[in-house]
Design a protein around this motif. Structure first.
Motif, PDB file in Angstrom:
ATOM      1  N   THR A 184       0.717  -1.089  -0.070  1.00 43.66           N
ATOM      2  CA  THR A 184       0.146   0.042   0.050  1.00 43.66           C
ATOM      3  C   THR A 184       0.700   1.298   0.088  1.00 43.66           C
ATOM      4  O   THR A 184       0.236   2.344  -0.078  1.00 43.66           O
ATOM      5  CB  THR A 184      -0.893   0.019   1.114  1.00 43.66           C
ATOM      6  N   LYS A 185       2.093   1.386   0.259  1.00 40.51           N
ATOM      7  CA  LYS A 185       3.093   2.189   0.252  1.00 40.51           C
ATOM      8  C   LYS A 185       2.731   3.450   1.066  1.00 40.51           C
ATOM      9  O   LYS A 185       2.302   4.524   0.651  1.00 40.51           O
ATOM     10  CB  LYS A 185       3.464   3.006  -1.257  1.00 40.51           C
ATOM     11  N   ALA A 186       2.524   3.037   2.556  1.00 38.18           N
ATOM     12  CA  ALA A 186       2.587   4.181   3.560  1.00 38.18           C
ATOM     13  C   ALA A 186       3.267   5.274   3.339  1.00 38.18           C
ATOM     14  O   ALA A 186       4.239   5.121   3.081  1.00 38.18           O
ATOM     15  CB  ALA A 186       2.550   3.435   4.870  1.00 38.18           C
ATOM     16  N   PRO A 187       2.882   6.519   3.643  1.00 37.70           N
ATOM     17  CA  PRO A 187       3.768   7.781   3.206  1.00 37.70           C
ATOM     18  C   PRO A 187       4.650   7.567   4.305  1.00 37.70           C
ATOM     19  O   PRO A 187       4.541   7.597   5.610  1.00 37.70           O
ATOM     20  CB  PRO A 187       2.444   8.976   3.493  1.00 37.70           C
ATOM     21  N   GLY A 188       5.903   7.967   3.866  1.00 34.63           N
ATOM     22  CA  GLY A 188       7.036   8.070   4.905  1.00 34.63           C
ATOM     23  C   GLY A 188       7.662   6.574   5.355  1.00 34.63           C
ATOM     24  O   GLY A 188       8.571   6.608   6.155  1.00 34.63           O
ATOM     25  N   TRP A 189       6.824   5.750   4.933  1.00 32.89           N
ATOM     26  CA  TRP A 189       7.281   4.323   5.041  1.00 32.89           C
ATOM     27  C   TRP A 189       8.806   4.040   4.951  1.00 32.89           C
ATOM     28  O   TRP A 189       9.247   3.940   3.787  1.00 32.89           O
ATOM     29  CB  TRP A 189       6.257   3.102   4.819  1.00 32.89           C
TER      30      TRP A 189
END
Length: 607
Positions: free
Chosen positions: A189-194
């Motif tokens: 899901t490519k979480a922001p800042g991950w």
């Protein structure tokens, strides 16, 4: 293109830690094989590895300007495609230049505009400025997240680098991965800042991170915003054509050999046709490269993702534009080579996409022997709405990410043990991420229900899905010192097409209508009419057999079995490779990726 790294420590003297700074910089050697440089002051150390593309003798870094109030130093990775115009503008404001590099333009742009600099830039970039006038570090990443940049807070400052490995080379960084890290690795899901690594974060695309004695602050200088689109169909197609022509012209600027990645699909073929036309004006023949697999065309079998092999379409494009074309043909032995997998995992600092990563790395390695810059068709599907799930009502109304909904019956985590799956609770995590992603979408008043929904779907792809693919392409290319440029990520094109109504994006009843019509003047008819086909994958059962052999050789006390379901794995190892389902093969690939990553990085797993 380059690799950058650094360390800010307000409570210690980094001049005594030069060996650590050098070690951090050395991890970026693949990103910058042409030169290396470090600058170490009491409270700030910057490291740079250079891949020379523009002004080969004049772009050495770190680059410093001594001002009346103190030094300002830049380490920069990427390309600024409008640097010529910016240079003229800055010269008109009184700046004097010592080099012809875009790096100096960025440095002097900072001196002129400070943290407002990125609003002036068109390009792909990640850079750091140590402003000695105020003892302040400024980290900047491009709007779409083409170039990577990570940071990790410390007790008295920060560590940063183009890749996690640069930060991990500092003893202050711990090689720990917790459940949140693994959740996103598996969830897609490519979480922001991950970042996979605990306490480490990405600088988010379109963001400035500022570090000083007061702490760390972030500011978004660019986000996707809804705006009314008033152009009619013909005008819209014409504007897309003009934008693409200008973008390709700018992105062909280099002082080293250039080429285009050609897959035979609409996206890469459009870039190929536009690039060939531009180089023809310079009396230069375009070079093109493709990846293929031994026996793929002769024994191709259509499946749910790919209805035709790529090779016939590649030949049509290469013939039309008269490119100097080369196929990079791979066999199962090359794709499954443990040394290749180790190189890919090292490039990514984490488990990846198995065979698809391996083939991309081998393609780039072959290209690098002939060229230093390659243009790619990456991101056109996200910009123009090309994936099948864009056009699947069940996927777009599912209440989750459409790329996950489209293949809801395929479990990407089936190889994980029951305990690990329970700990990660991926359904709950994905649901939370989806809610967060949807809440970030800006809408116009009065949008129809369908337009509202499709704007959301487009936003999800441009802020989540595409960033995973851009990161993959950056790591695989920079691992061999190849700069890959992505014309479809030019923010002017992204903004314009994003705000084009969905009915215009599909006006001919097909996917990517705008691109198809904007580029048809440089395309063979076969490609203009071709159905979407994703990045190729080998159909040779020899690859699955090689995975089975390699996993069978892993010791039964290997750390990977703390994560993997032994029952699932034993069944997969007994499966006939010729009859193996794609999901099972992908699971075996992931097991080998996990095994290789655990062996190379020895992380502490905090589950």
């Amino acid at each position: 293109m380059c690799g950058i790294t650094g360390w800010v420590s307000y409570d210690s003297d980094l001049r005594q830690r030069r060996d650590i700074v050098n070690a951090m910089t050395d991890t970026m050697a693949c990103r910058g094989p042409d030169d290396a440089g470090t600058q170490v002051e009491a409270h700030a150390a910057l490291g740079h590895r250079r891949l020379a593309i523009i002004d080969l003798p004049g772009g050495k870094q770190p680059m410093t300007e001594q001002t009346a109030s103190g030094p300002v130093t830049l380490v920069y990775s990427g390309e600024t495609y409008n640097f010529t115009e910016l240079r003229d503008e800055l010269a008109g404001l009184g700046h004097r230049f010592r080099t012809d590099s875009d790096t100096e333009v960025v440095l002097r742009g900072y001196l002129q505009w400070g943290e407002g600099l990125p609003e002036h830039l068109n390009g792909m970039y990640a850079f750091a400025v140590w402003d000695g006038r105020e003892d302040r570090l400024v980290l900047v990443r491009d709007r779409m997240g083409i170039k990577p940049l990570y940071f990790e807070p410390t007790a008295d400052g920060v560590l940063f680098g183009s890749e996690p490995k640069a930060i991990l080379a500092n003893p202050l960084a711990k090689r720990a991965v917790d459940a949140d890290g693994l959740r996103e690795l598996m969830a897609f899901t490519k979480a922001p800042g991950w970042s996979l690594w605990q306490n480490m974060s990405e600088v988010e695309p379109g963001t400035v991170v500022t570090v000083d004695r007061r702490g760390i602050r972030t500011r978004a200088y660019w986000t996707l915003r809804a705006a009314e689109h008033t152009d009619d169909q013909d005008t819209t197609v014409g504007n897309v054509r003009e934008l693409l022509t200008d973008i390709v012209r700018r992105q062909l600027v280099a002082d080293v050999p250039r080429c285009v990645l050609l897959s035979g699909g609409l996206d890469s073929s459009a870039i190929t046709g536009l690039a060939a036309a531009e180089l023809a004006r310079e009396k230069e023949q375009l070079r093109t490269f493709s990846v293929d697999f031994v026996g793929q065309e002769e024994h191709f079998k259509p499946d749910d993702l790919r209805s035709t092999p790529d090779s016939p379409y590649i030949r049509d494009v290469a013939k039309l534009v008269d490119s100097a074309h080369q196929d990079v043909v791979l066999d199962p032995a090359a794709l499954s080579d443990p040394a290749v997998r180790a190189a890919v995992i090292t490039a990514r600092d984490m488990p990846g996409m198995g065979e698809m990563d391996n083939s991309l790395y081998l393609l780039f390695k072959a290209i690098r022997a002939e060229s230093t810059v390659a243009l790619s068709g990456e991101s056109a599907d996200e910009v123009f709405g090309g994936y099948a799930w864009f056009h699947d009502d069940a996927a777009t109304t599912s209440g989750t990410f459409p790329w996950l909904a489209r293949y809801a019956g395929l479990d990407r985590t089936s190889m994980l043990s029951t305990d690990v799956r329970a700990t990660l609770d991926l359904p709950g995590y994905i649901g939370d991420q989806y809610a967060t992603a949807v809440a970030a979408v800006d809408h116009l008043d009065g949008e129809s229900e369908r337009e509202h929904r499709m704007r959301t779907v487009c936003h999800l792809h441009l802020t989540r899905f595409v960033r995973q693919l851009l990161d993959r392409k950056d790591r695989a290319s920079m691992a061999v010192g190849l700069e890959v440029r992505v014309p479809f990520c030019d923010h002017r094109l992204v903004e314009y097409v994003y705000n084009t109504p969905w009915a215009l994006k599909t006006f001919d009843g097909r996917e990517k209508s705008l691109l198809r019509h904007a580029a048809k003047h440089v395309l063979p008819e076969s490609v203009t009419n071709r159905l979407k086909s994703p990045y190729p994958s080998t159909q040779d059962p020899g690859y699955a057999a090689a995975l089975q052999r390699q996993i069978g050789d892993i010791r039964r006390d290997d750390p990977v079995f703390d994560l993997v379901d032994r029952t699932w794995l034993d069944e997969a190892l007994r499966t006939d490779p010729a009859a193996m389902e794609s999901t099972t093969r992908a699971g075996l690939d992931r097991v080998l990726d996990l095994h290789t990553w655990l062996d190379l990085y020895r992380p502490s797993l905090l589950l």
